[in-house]
Write an enzyme that holds these catalytic residues in place. Structure first.
Site, PDB file in Angstrom:
ATOM      1  N   GLY A  12       0.817  -1.216   0.000  1.00  0.00           N
ATOM      2  CA  GLY A  12       0.000   0.000   0.000  1.00  0.00           C
ATOM      3  C   GLY A  12       0.843   1.255   0.000  1.00  0.00           C
ATOM      4  O   GLY A  12       0.586   2.193   0.757  1.00  0.00           O
ATOM      5  N   SER A  14       1.601   3.368  -2.702  1.00  0.00           N
ATOM      6  CA  SER A  14       1.476   4.332  -3.815  1.00  0.00           C
ATOM      7  C   SER A  14       1.206   5.741  -3.296  1.00  0.00           C
ATOM      8  O   SER A  14       1.297   6.704  -4.051  1.00  0.00           O
ATOM      9  CB  SER A  14       0.347   3.913  -4.773  1.00  0.00           C
ATOM     10  OG  SER A  14      -0.905   3.913  -4.102  1.00  0.00           O
ATOM     11  N   ASN A  89       1.094  -2.482   5.330  1.00  0.00           N
ATOM     12  CA  ASN A  89       0.471  -1.161   5.501  1.00  0.00           C
ATOM     13  C   ASN A  89      -0.823  -1.005   4.702  1.00  0.00           C
ATOM     14  O   ASN A  89      -1.672  -0.200   5.061  1.00  0.00           O
ATOM     15  CB  ASN A  89       1.499  -0.097   5.069  1.00  0.00           C
ATOM     16  CG  ASN A  89       0.881   1.267   4.870  1.00  0.00           C
ATOM     17  OD1 ASN A  89       0.642   2.000   5.825  1.00  0.00           O
ATOM     18  ND2 ASN A  89       0.588   1.624   3.616  1.00  0.00           N
ATOM     19  N   SER A 141      -3.708   0.756  14.119  1.00  0.00           N
ATOM     20  CA  SER A 141      -4.374   2.048  14.289  1.00  0.00           C
ATOM     21  C   SER A 141      -4.811   2.221  15.741  1.00  0.00           C
ATOM     22  O   SER A 141      -5.075   1.225  16.431  1.00  0.00           O
ATOM     23  CB  SER A 141      -5.615   2.103  13.393  1.00  0.00           C
ATOM     24  OG  SER A 141      -6.384   3.261  13.679  1.00  0.00           O
ATOM     25  N   TYR A 154     -13.290  -1.921  11.004  1.00  0.00           N
ATOM     26  CA  TYR A 154     -11.892  -1.457  11.022  1.00  0.00           C
ATOM     27  C   TYR A 154     -11.249  -1.740  12.387  1.00  0.00           C
ATOM     28  O   TYR A 154     -10.108  -2.210  12.459  1.00  0.00           O
ATOM     29  CB  TYR A 154     -11.900   0.037  10.703  1.00  0.00           C
ATOM     30  CG  TYR A 154     -10.555   0.683  10.510  1.00  0.00           C
ATOM     31  CD1 TYR A 154      -9.781   0.422   9.374  1.00  0.00           C
ATOM     32  CD2 TYR A 154     -10.058   1.595  11.440  1.00  0.00           C
ATOM     33  CE1 TYR A 154      -8.562   1.046   9.183  1.00  0.00           C
ATOM     34  CE2 TYR A 154      -8.845   2.230  11.262  1.00  0.00           C
ATOM     35  CZ  TYR A 154      -8.094   1.956  10.140  1.00  0.00           C
ATOM     36  OH  TYR A 154      -6.885   2.579   9.946  1.00  0.00           O
ATOM     37  N   ALA A 156     -12.088  -4.064  14.492  1.00  0.00           N
ATOM     38  CA  ALA A 156     -11.900  -5.517  14.601  1.00  0.00           C
ATOM     39  C   ALA A 156     -10.684  -5.959  13.791  1.00  0.00           C
ATOM     40  O   ALA A 156      -9.860  -6.766  14.256  1.00  0.00           O
ATOM     41  CB  ALA A 156     -13.157  -6.242  14.105  1.00  0.00           C
ATOM     42  N   LYS A 158      -8.032  -4.173  12.859  1.00  0.00           N
ATOM     43  CA  LYS A 158      -6.762  -3.683  13.413  1.00  0.00           C
ATOM     44  C   LYS A 158      -6.433  -4.389  14.738  1.00  0.00           C
ATOM     45  O   LYS A 158      -5.274  -4.705  15.007  1.00  0.00           O
ATOM     46  CB  LYS A 158      -6.819  -2.165  13.595  1.00  0.00           C
ATOM     47  CG  LYS A 158      -6.844  -1.383  12.268  1.00  0.00           C
ATOM     48  CD  LYS A 158      -5.646  -1.693  11.389  1.00  0.00           C
ATOM     49  CE  LYS A 158      -5.410  -0.613  10.343  1.00  0.00           C
ATOM     50  NZ  LYS A 158      -4.320  -0.980   9.401  1.00  0.00           N
ATOM     51  N   ILE A 187      -3.657  10.816  10.954  1.00  0.00           N
ATOM     52  CA  ILE A 187      -2.540  11.212  10.096  1.00  0.00           C
ATOM     53  C   ILE A 187      -3.145  11.793   8.815  1.00  0.00           C
ATOM     54  O   ILE A 187      -4.095  11.215   8.262  1.00  0.00           O
ATOM     55  CB  ILE A 187      -1.645   9.991   9.752  1.00  0.00           C
ATOM     56  CG1 ILE A 187      -1.164   9.266  11.024  1.00  0.00           C
ATOM     57  CG2 ILE A 187      -0.471  10.403   8.868  1.00  0.00           C
ATOM     58  CD1 ILE A 187      -0.256  10.040  11.951  1.00  0.00           C
TER      59      ILE A 187
HETATM   60  P1  NAP Z   1      -4.296   5.780   1.845  1.00  0.00           P
HETATM   61  O1  NAP Z   1      -3.676   7.128   1.705  1.00  0.00           O
HETATM   62  O2  NAP Z   1      -5.729   5.592   1.534  1.00  0.00           O
HETATM   63  O3  NAP Z   1      -3.420   4.726   1.015  1.00  0.00           O
HETATM   64  C1  NAP Z   1      -3.772   3.362   1.036  1.00  0.00           C
HETATM   65  C2  NAP Z   1      -2.754   2.582   0.235  1.00  0.00           C
HETATM   66  O4  NAP Z   1      -3.103   1.196   0.343  1.00  0.00           O
HETATM   67  C3  NAP Z   1      -2.754   2.920  -1.241  1.00  0.00           C
HETATM   68  O5  NAP Z   1      -1.430   2.806  -1.708  1.00  0.00           O
HETATM   69  C4  NAP Z   1      -3.611   1.812  -1.862  1.00  0.00           C
HETATM   70  O6  NAP Z   1      -3.264   1.507  -3.212  1.00  0.00           O
HETATM   71  C5  NAP Z   1      -3.219   0.650  -0.966  1.00  0.00           C
HETATM   72  N1  NAP Z   1      -4.196  -0.431  -0.933  1.00  0.00           N
HETATM   73  C6  NAP Z   1      -5.484  -0.409  -0.476  1.00  0.00           C
HETATM   74  N2  NAP Z   1      -6.028  -1.624  -0.599  1.00  0.00           N
HETATM   75  C7  NAP Z   1      -5.087  -2.420  -1.154  1.00  0.00           C
HETATM   76  C8  NAP Z   1      -5.053  -3.776  -1.542  1.00  0.00           C
HETATM   77  N3  NAP Z   1      -6.114  -4.572  -1.372  1.00  0.00           N
HETATM   78  N4  NAP Z   1      -3.913  -4.269  -2.091  1.00  0.00           N
HETATM   79  C9  NAP Z   1      -2.831  -3.497  -2.248  1.00  0.00           C
HETATM   80  N5  NAP Z   1      -2.796  -2.182  -1.903  1.00  0.00           N
HETATM   81  C10 NAP Z   1      -3.914  -1.672  -1.364  1.00  0.00           C
HETATM   82  O7  NAP Z   1      -4.132   5.237   3.361  1.00  0.00           O
HETATM   83  P2  NAP Z   1      -3.204   5.746   4.552  1.00  0.00           P
HETATM   84  O8  NAP Z   1      -3.943   6.760   5.317  1.00  0.00           O
HETATM   85  O9  NAP Z   1      -1.821   6.021   4.063  1.00  0.00           O
HETATM   86  O10 NAP Z   1      -3.204   4.411   5.448  1.00  0.00           O
HETATM   87  C11 NAP Z   1      -2.174   3.460   5.368  1.00  0.00           C
HETATM   88  C12 NAP Z   1      -2.319   2.489   6.528  1.00  0.00           C
HETATM   89  O11 NAP Z   1      -2.288   3.211   7.758  1.00  0.00           O
HETATM   90  C13 NAP Z   1      -3.642   1.716   6.533  1.00  0.00           C
HETATM   91  O12 NAP Z   1      -3.410   0.403   7.002  1.00  0.00           O
HETATM   92  C14 NAP Z   1      -4.482   2.476   7.520  1.00  0.00           C
HETATM   93  O13 NAP Z   1      -5.480   1.680   8.095  1.00  0.00           O
HETATM   94  C15 NAP Z   1      -3.433   2.903   8.527  1.00  0.00           C
HETATM   95  N6  NAP Z   1      -3.799   4.064   9.334  1.00  0.00           N
HETATM   96  C16 NAP Z   1      -4.023   5.272   8.773  1.00  0.00           C
HETATM   97  C17 NAP Z   1      -4.349   6.356   9.577  1.00  0.00           C
HETATM   98  C18 NAP Z   1      -4.591   7.728   9.043  1.00  0.00           C
HETATM   99  O14 NAP Z   1      -4.954   8.609   9.840  1.00  0.00           O
HETATM  100  N7  NAP Z   1      -4.385   7.999   7.773  1.00  0.00           N
HETATM  101  C19 NAP Z   1      -4.472   6.169  10.959  1.00  0.00           C
HETATM  102  C20 NAP Z   1      -4.236   4.909  11.487  1.00  0.00           C
HETATM  103  C21 NAP Z   1      -3.886   3.865  10.668  1.00  0.00           C
HETATM  104  P3  NAP Z   1      -3.985   2.196  -4.502  1.00  0.00           P
HETATM  105  O15 NAP Z   1      -4.454   3.561  -4.054  1.00  0.00           O
HETATM  106  O16 NAP Z   1      -2.893   2.232  -5.520  1.00  0.00           O
HETATM  107  O17 NAP Z   1      -5.109   1.291  -4.894  1.00  0.00           O
END
Ligand code: NAP
Length: 244
Positions: A12, A14, A89, A141, A154, A156, A158, A187
């Site tokens: 994940g 990108s 991730n 998370s 979500y 469950a 995490k 974030i």
């Molecule tokens: P994001 O900006 O939405 O990016 C998600 C990434 O995951 C993208 O690169 C997407 O790829 C990829 N992805 C989604 N489903 C996928 C799959 N089935 N196979 C392969 N790649 C997949 O998310 P983020 O905020 O950076 O979150 C990243 C991680 O941190 C997640 O696990 C999220 O739960 C966790 N998190 C985030 C926050 C927050 O506040 N942002 C807080 C706590 C935890 P494409 O877009 O190319 O499809």
């Protein structure tokens, strides 16, 4: 090719937190296998940044929810090289109250976080165990540590990955593979774009959302030699929003 260079697989990556982790690990000297699902343009831009900074990066588009795709993408590469670090991730949210949650919203979220952890980790683990070294970092998370209305799927998923982190840490410790989780709070990424900044500021003791780098620095530390005696732990990067 420098065969001594350590390799990190980041799922994940990108955009958002994963992209920052890939870039930070590349700065620390890792070659990167950069997984993502669909955003080819964004993934290529991350690769270009890494390469422009003198790093190495290979794009690996596959869906982590799909074991067949995961194995097809990774197995041929694993014959030549084994990642030292794996960062699970990739993930999505499909928020809604449980009473209104469609089966697909439940399954999609469980499959991306818990299924993704299983599919990717199981595919690489045997070879990592043979090498008797490695790091696995699971991005969980705050929602996996506390209750959030509208996120039963979500939370469950995490919380499940936190449990898996601890169990796997015990399973592979004697093979010198360290397994930890990092729990970000709010974030600033696409995932949280819909949440009002003032609402976040009011909830977080440090008064703001974190940056993707705040999370990436912790992951980079956990993949470094300095973290060699740390396993089975959950590290919160959350500005104090949850103190467990
Ligand atoms: P994001 O900006 O939405 O990016 C998600 C990434 O995951 C993208 O690169 C997407 O790829 C990829 N992805 C989604 N489903 C996928 C799959 N089935 N196979 C392969 N790649 C997949 O998310 P983020 O905020 O950076 O979150 C990243 C991680 O941190 C997640 O696990 C999220 O739960 C966790 N998190 C985030 C926050 C927050 O506040 N942002 C807080 C706590 C935890 P494409 O877009 O190319 O499809």
């Amino acid at each position: 090719m420098n065969t001594e260079q350590k390799l990190a697989l980041v799922t994940g990556a990108s955009k958002g937190i994963g992209a920052a982790i890939a870039q930070e690990l590349a700065r620390s000297g890792f070659a990167i296998w950069l997984n993502y699902r669909s955003d080819h343009t964004a993934a290529a831009a991350v690769r270009d940044k890494i390469e422009n900074d003198g790093g190495r990066c290979r794009l690996l588009p596959f869906d982590v929810t799909d074991m067949h795709q995961t194995e097809q993408a990774l197995r041929p590469l694993l014959e030549a090289q084994v990642p030292y670090a794996v960062v699970n991730n990739a993930g999505i949210t499909r928020d809604t109250l449980l009473a209104m949650m469609a089966e697909q919203q439940w399954n999609d979220v469980i499959n991306s976080h818990l299924g993704g952890f299983f599919n990717v980790t199981r595919t690489v683990l045997a070879q990592m165990m043979r090498k008797r070294q490695g790091r696995i970092v699971n991005i969980v998370s705050t929602s996996g540590q506390t209750g959030v209305a509208g996120q039963t799927n979500y939370c469950a998923a995490k919380a499940g990955v936190i449990g898996a982190t601890r169990a796997l840490a015990v399973e592979v410790a004697r093979r010198n593979i360290l397994v930890n989780a990092v729990a970000p709070g709010f974030i600033a990424t696409e995932m949280t774009a819909a949440i009002d900044e003032e609402q976040i500021a009011a909830k977080v003791p440090l008064g703001r959302a974190g940056s993707v780098e705040d999370v990436a620095w912790m992951v980079d530390y956990l993949c470094s030699e300095k973290a060699r005696y740390i396993t089975g732990q959950v590290f919160s990067v959350n500005g104090g929003v949850y103190m467990g």
